[in-house]
Write a protein that holds these residues in place. Sequence first.
Motif, mmCIF file in Angstrom:
data_model
loop_
_atom_site.group_PDB
_atom_site.id
_atom_site.type_symbol
_atom_site.label_atom_id
_atom_site.label_comp_id
_atom_site.label_asym_id
_atom_site.label_seq_id
_atom_site.Cartn_x
_atom_site.Cartn_y
_atom_site.Cartn_z
ATOM 1 N N THR A 1 60.946 46.242 33.441
ATOM 2 C CA THR A 1 60.241 45.124 32.879
ATOM 3 C C THR A 1 61.240 44.108 32.367
ATOM 4 N N ASN A 2 62.338 43.915 32.794
ATOM 5 C CA ASN A 2 63.534 42.784 32.305
ATOM 6 C C ASN A 2 64.078 42.274 33.429
ATOM 7 N N PRO A 3 63.194 41.387 34.170
ATOM 8 C CA PRO A 3 62.059 41.027 34.323
ATOM 9 C C PRO A 3 61.021 41.769 35.077
ATOM 10 N N TYR A 4 59.703 41.794 34.761
ATOM 11 C CA TYR A 4 58.787 42.526 35.720
ATOM 12 C C TYR A 4 58.767 41.553 36.923
ATOM 13 N N ASP A 5 58.426 42.313 38.054
ATOM 14 C CA ASP A 5 58.566 41.895 39.210
ATOM 15 C C ASP A 5 57.188 40.779 39.710
ATOM 16 N N PHE A 6 57.073 39.744 39.145
ATOM 17 C CA PHE A 6 55.936 39.042 39.236
ATOM 18 C C PHE A 6 56.000 38.316 40.806
ATOM 19 N N GLN A 7 54.598 38.160 41.037
ATOM 20 C CA GLN A 7 54.562 37.304 42.471
ATOM 21 C C GLN A 7 53.275 36.720 42.739
ATOM 22 N N GLU A 8 53.457 35.694 43.386
ATOM 23 C CA GLU A 8 51.993 35.219 43.951
ATOM 24 C C GLU A 8 51.695 35.533 45.378
ATOM 25 N N PHE A 9 50.517 35.479 45.746
ATOM 26 C CA PHE A 9 50.529 35.925 47.133
ATOM 27 C C PHE A 9 49.733 34.856 47.954
ATOM 28 N N PRO A 10 49.844 35.183 49.332
ATOM 29 C CA PRO A 10 49.213 33.989 50.172
ATOM 30 C C PRO A 10 47.757 34.289 50.427
ATOM 31 N N VAL A 11 46.916 33.516 49.779
ATOM 32 C CA VAL A 11 45.458 33.295 49.574
ATOM 33 C C VAL A 11 44.741 32.336 50.484
ATOM 34 N N ILE A 12 43.619 32.540 50.796
ATOM 35 C CA ILE A 12 42.533 31.522 51.399
ATOM 36 C C ILE A 12 41.218 31.836 50.936
ATOM 37 N N PHE A 13 40.965 30.724 50.201
ATOM 38 C CA PHE A 13 39.672 30.844 49.389
ATOM 39 C C PHE A 13 38.615 30.268 50.192
ATOM 40 N N TRP A 14 37.432 31.185 50.377
ATOM 41 C CA TRP A 14 36.154 30.837 51.111
ATOM 42 C C TRP A 14 35.114 30.683 50.073
ATOM 43 N N ASP A 15 33.817 29.948 50.610
ATOM 44 C CA ASP A 15 32.781 29.782 49.808
ATOM 45 C C ASP A 15 31.621 29.481 50.743
ATOM 46 N N LEU A 16 30.450 30.313 50.767
ATOM 47 C CA LEU A 16 29.394 29.901 51.494
ATOM 48 C C LEU A 16 28.716 28.562 51.120
ATOM 49 N N TYR A 17 29.142 28.131 49.846
ATOM 50 C CA TYR A 17 28.471 26.796 49.421
ATOM 51 C C TYR A 17 29.307 25.760 49.546
ATOM 52 N N GLY A 18 30.741 25.970 49.934
ATOM 53 C CA GLY A 18 31.767 24.977 50.136
ATOM 54 C C GLY A 18 32.375 24.288 48.835
ATOM 55 N N GLU A 19 32.215 24.940 47.705
ATOM 56 C CA GLU A 19 32.429 24.537 46.456
ATOM 57 C C GLU A 19 33.799 24.846 46.059
ATOM 58 N N LYS A 20 34.074 26.215 46.058
ATOM 59 C CA LYS A 20 35.581 26.523 45.618
ATOM 60 C C LYS A 20 36.157 27.243 46.891
ATOM 61 N N GLY A 21 35.963 27.092 48.088
ATOM 62 C CA GLY A 21 36.823 27.525 49.168
ATOM 63 C C GLY A 21 36.061 26.727 50.577
ATOM 64 N N HIS A 22 36.864 26.912 51.487
ATOM 65 C CA HIS A 22 36.336 26.592 52.863
ATOM 66 C C HIS A 22 35.178 27.124 53.013
ATOM 67 N N ARG A 23 34.138 26.357 53.631
ATOM 68 C CA ARG A 23 32.860 26.694 54.155
ATOM 69 C C ARG A 23 32.646 27.917 54.893
ATOM 70 N N VAL A 24 32.176 28.691 54.860
ATOM 71 C CA VAL A 24 31.757 30.034 55.678
ATOM 72 C C VAL A 24 30.451 30.055 56.588
ATOM 73 N N ARG A 25 30.312 30.003 57.550
ATOM 74 C CA ARG A 25 29.067 29.665 58.274
ATOM 75 C C ARG A 25 28.905 30.891 59.230
ATOM 76 N N THR A 26 27.635 31.294 59.943
ATOM 77 C CA THR A 26 27.577 31.756 60.989
ATOM 78 C C THR A 26 26.005 31.032 61.695
ATOM 79 N N THR A 27 25.830 31.521 62.895
ATOM 80 C CA THR A 27 24.720 31.120 63.386
ATOM 81 C C THR A 27 23.530 32.068 63.211
ATOM 82 N N MET A 28 22.445 31.625 63.346
ATOM 83 C CA MET A 28 21.147 32.606 63.438
ATOM 84 C C MET A 28 21.381 33.762 64.639
ATOM 85 N N SER A 29 21.716 33.235 65.762
ATOM 86 C CA SER A 29 21.980 34.076 66.891
ATOM 87 C C SER A 29 22.894 35.237 66.464
#
Length: 520
Positions: free
Chosen positions: A95-123
Amino acid sequence: MVEEGKLFIGASRKPDDTINKGEYLDLKFGNRHGLITGATGTGKTITLQVLAEGFSNAGVPVFCADVKGDLSGIGAIGETKDFILKRAEQIGLPTNPYDFQEFPVIFWDLYGEKGHRVRTTMSEMGPLLLSRLMHATDAQEGVLNIAFKIADQGGLPLLDLKDLQALLNYMGENATQLSNQFGFISKASVGSIQRELLILEQQGAEHFFGEPALKITDIMRTTNDGRGAISVLAADKLMMNPRLYATFLLWLLSELFEELPEVGDPEKPKLVFFFDEAHLLFNDAPKVLTERVEQVVRLIRSKGVGVYFVTQNPLDVPETILGQLGNRVQHALRAYTPRDQKAVKTAADTFRPNPEFDCATVITNLGTGEALVSTLEGKGAPTMVERTLVRPPQSRVGPLTAEERQKVMDVSPVRGQYDEDFDRESAYEMLTARARRAAEAQQQAEQAPVEANTGGGRWTLPGFGDEEPAAPTGKQARPRSSGYQRETVVEAAMKSVARTVATQVGRALVRGILGSLSRR
């Protein structure tokens, strides 16, 4: 307390509350799926975050949904807080210090507001999942299957909502003729589907259907230092339409199954998929859909994909699927109602018993961040259940700010790939162009001398009958006003869609296990 090839979950406690030993998830059994359950506020999201961190550090890509909006903190380094240091000290972590860390993240969002757009086709979604999304009856599902059959045989790309709407318009106008070849098509069913499509459009589904479609490889990335990327889907707004949320994740699971090669039992998973609020997948689900989900869950293990269902109650998951989930983390349950009491008993009975305590009693007394844990070991047998203090996360507990999220997106490996719409020529454009030409030919025929029209103008279904005769020629009519021509286009589209289909008959399109269309 780190062991090679294993993911550290926390430390187990003896009945006298002293620390017993570390609890781990063996990475070679990470694709044997799992279940995280517990009442609201018992620590399920933190457990999900801890497991995602562990898989990422082991080089395993992760996909998870951020239902409440606070999982985004996994993209930022953790912050020193009293409860984190206290838990770390309890389970014997430095705990002195605790092993804090950030992680590689990719943000996604169907609406494209809080991440990269996610789409698929009807087919790619296919008629079965669309039926699920639209609460379709058996008759309506049959109509959707016919629509996809016509599109498949004729090579009409069904990419977005307007493509399917154009095809349905034709089917409604020519229901009698098409029924002779494909089975009964009810105009009422077609109308009901069209109304459901309008509802989906109002709920934002038009953002989901289109191109560029998501590539599975983009959620299976690793970084230069060997860590797995964590794909976080912003689902707080999406949860306003829970059926769209469940259908999207089910589609993604289907795509993974269809596209990934067989790998048997790898030393670690190729991808781990966390399905939060899993009860939404099975609520009111028809039997055929539940059976196919079970089939996918059972078979996708050999593709190296681990599926972890996260839900409040173990009864939310059908028994046939529950039996496929080898790694279990059970947080506290509240036994206030008969159904709650049944859930406690069900959860207790699924564990390998520990003679030192009674599972059913302990489940109702677990504290926040404490869980009963049983994972697979040896030759795949479950470990004896242990009462476990889950380790604290290394990343931030709580959400990122909008500015922090944007900074992560600015350096994303998929930046610019999905953020703009691409509307290529598809069924709607093809039908509109054909209809416009048909309308012009009709105008010419009306103005030509009567003797020039003796050949008639029989219309047939391309690919299912004779080709139409050549359109009569005549004096070019003066172009109509734009409003009038748009009306004519729609009417003509209903009469000419099948002619477009004829030019491309023979293109084979194979549907996958959940009704989606394999990419070519």
